[in-house]
Structure formats: C-alpha cells, structure tokens
Design an enzyme around this catalytic site. Sequence first.
Site, short mmCIF file in Angstrom:
data_model
loop_
_atom_site.label_atom_id
_atom_site.label_comp_id
_atom_site.label_asym_id
_atom_site.label_seq_id
_atom_site.Cartn_x
_atom_site.Cartn_y
_atom_site.Cartn_z
CG ASN A 108 33.06 24.68 144.46
OD1 ASN A 108 32.38 25.36 145.22
ND2 ASN A 108 33.29 23.41 144.66
N GLY A 181 32.30 26.48 152.27
CA GLY A 181 33.65 26.92 151.92
C GLY A 181 34.69 26.05 152.58
CB SER A 182 38.30 26.55 152.86
OG SER A 182 38.31 27.84 153.42
CD GLU A 203 27.10 21.01 153.60
OE1 GLU A 203 28.11 20.35 153.27
OE2 GLU A 203 26.04 20.48 153.93
CB CYS A 237 33.00 20.09 148.10
SG CYS A 237 31.27 19.77 147.77
CD GLU A 327 38.70 20.38 149.40
OE1 GLU A 327 38.84 21.25 150.27
OE2 GLU A 327 37.64 20.20 148.77
#
Length: 396
Positions: A108, A181-182, A203, A237, A327
């Site tokens: 992203n 990432g996720s 992160e 995010c 999310e």
Amino acid sequence: IEIQREFFNSNATKSFDFRISQLKKFKTLLKENEEAIHSAIYKDFKRSSTENYTAEIGLIYHEINNCCKNLKKWGKRQKVKTNLLNMPAKSYIIPEPLGVTLIIGAWNYPYILLFGPMIAAISAGNTAVLKPSELSLNTSSIIAKIINENFEPRFLKVIEGGIAETTELLNQKFDKIFFTGSPAVGKVILKAAAEHLCPVTLELGGKSPTFILKSTKLKIAAKRIVWAKFLNGGQTCVAPDYLLVENSIKSQFIEMLKNEIKRIHSPEPIKSEALARIINARHFERLIKLIDQKKVIYGGDYNLQDLYIAPTIIDNVSFEDNVMQEEIFGPLLPIIEFEDLNWAIKQVKENPKPLALYIFGNNRKQINQIQEEISFGGGAINDAIMHFTNTNLPFG
Ligand code: NAD
C-alpha cells in the site's frame, strides 16, 4: 545471502563514509527515477503523483537527509557512568550494525515501506535483501530495477515474488527481519525467525478508532478525517478505521463529512483524480461484503471493472457488525454513536490494541482520560495520520 555476509564481515559497510556515500547515491537514483516511480504506482492502483510525493517520496528524501546528517552522531560510542565496583574503569555503549538484514514490504505504500527500513539499515552499516509485495507488480519491478541495476548484490539486492519466494527467504539465516504487513503473515514471519533466533520488527495493521467529541471544531475535524480516511483509497495502515461520535452532534457532523467528501472528491468520486483504486479483485470482494447497504448513508456504489469503491459512510454501526470484525483497509467509514464516554472507551479496550488512535475534541479532561485509559501505537489530537511525518516520534 552468503555473499552479503562475506561483504559484511569484510567490514566494508561499516565506515561512516561508505554509509553516507551509499545514501547519497540512492538519493540521486531516486531523483533520476521519479517519473517512473510515479507512473508505476499509477499503473498499480491509480494513485496520483501528488499523493505519491506527499505520502512517500518526499518523506524518503527527508529520511535520507536526516540519516546523512545524524548517522555519525547515532553511531558514536557513548560514555556512561561507571559504578563504584568497576572504578577506575570507563564504561561505554557501542552501537553496532546487525549484519545481513531482510526487509519485507506491503503493497500500500510500497516505496517508503521498503526504502525507509533500507535507509535505516544502510545508515547503521548493514547489508539488505529487500522483498517488495507481489500485489503491486509495477512498483515491485521499478524498485528491483533501481536497486539491482545500481548496487552490488553483496550490499543490496531486491528479490521479487510472493509467498514461495518469501518462504524460501525465511528459511535462510538473517541477522534482522523488518516486516510490514498483516497480523496473519506477521505470525508466519515470527515463527520462521524463531528457528534462527533472528530479531524481528513487525509493523502490522489493525483498527484505528477515532473519537469525535462534541467539544471539537466540527468543520476542521470533518476536513481532516475525510482527507485521512480516503487517502490512498482508504488503504493506509494508520487511517481512521471507524468513528466514535458523541450522539448530540452526530447528524450535524455527518452533513459536514458529506460536504467534505464532495469538496475533495467531487459529487462523482469515480471521476476524482485524487481517489486511488482498490489493489485487486480479492480485496474488492472482501470490502463489498463489509458494506451493509441498509446502513449506507453516503456513497455505497462500486465498479468491479475499475476496482472502484466510492467513499462510503455507514451509520448506526455496532461493534457486532461485520465491518467491525476486521481492519477495513478501504474507503468505508463506519459511525458508532455514544452518549457515555466510559462506555466507548470500554468497547475499544475490549478489542485488539489499536495501531493508531485519534481524538477530535477540546475538552482536556476527556482527551486525557482517553489517552490514559487506552493503550495504542501512535496517534494525534485534532488530526489524523500526520504524526507519521514527524521523524522525532517513534513509529509503530
Ligand atoms: P500481507 O501481510 O498480505 O503481505 C505483506 C508481505 O508479506 C508481502 O511482501 C507478501 O508477499 C508477504 N507474504 C504474504 N503472505 C505470505 C506468507 N504466507 N508467507 C510469507 N510471506 C508472505 O499485507 P499487505 O496486504 O501487503 O498489506 C496490508 C497490511 O499491511 C494491512 O494489515 C496494513 O495495516 C499493514 N500495514 C502496516 C503498516 C505499518 O507501518 N504498521 C504499513 C502499511 C501496511
């Protein structure tokens, strides 16, 4: 990885001169490739070059300058007090590079999520292997081109690919892994790193609640929230994930949000140059399932062919709704109203710890109560996302 370890062990990456010269070289390359960098991200999900510069490229230049200016100071050994038992010895803390690092990025913000940690790795005297996301193919390819054609693989190397390539990388021994990432993939990374006792920075994502108190300046709040929420098509995010709005001002505030969406993205957002698209059909389908059309009070329309979803406001949402179970990571803005602040705080605390938290209000007592009672990564009062641009604050 072997040739990087050999290069690192030769001490070549450790001198301050080497670190600064590599950062400067990278800055020149970034400048030379700016056009291609903007055009790649437009091809991936129609992010405009203005947004790309403000949200990523400008910050990368700042990061390089900041590191060039300070890295000698950060890398210097630091004298600390000596205890009586060790007198008359002297005591120091000596910062040292970790070695061969692996940086895995999300799609992203594909540039800053890879280049930010890479600049840090170079500044600290490490080598780096970079793995961009396979979901943004054009940006992945320009990142690989800039690095692989201009730096020696024993110092920096981009490996493109998806799960198979990342899994193979994770089987190797690194001295540090930096992953963005996720949370689901974060678990995979941590497990693989444990095999080598490799230190990891994760992160991750999550829901970032945003309080709208009646004491706030509503118009300014609406302006900042609409910008922050729909930046990058909502795929940020630290975007405000959902709003907790005091009930006495809710309807007035919703009108302001609608006006602001029209002002920034025009009454026909599908034509807006400022609205990025959803990254792929899988995420598009996921988002569509989160829209409860009965509760939509603005937007709600979409177009699969263009991967377009309109900036959408969903009202009368409860914590049990689908849209509150994960999310969002898209242009959907749920509104939950509250009367009792204690109730709202309790709900947030019963859910996973927020990555970011925002409070719009001018009642000091209430602001302090929210900040003191809820633990979160980073945040802002009467603003959103902007804390990320202050390099004096920690991120994550
Ligand atoms: P993702 O976790 O799907 O992918 C991230 C990276 O992991 C990619 O490079 C991908 O190739 C790799 N990967 C995917 N599956 C893997 C597997 N099974 N094994 C090994 N590697 C695998 O995340 P994404 O969709 O690219 O990004 C969105 C997520 O990232 C959101 O949750 C968002 O909040 C988060 N994010 C966090 C920050 C932050 O700074 N905290 C910044 C941006 C995005």
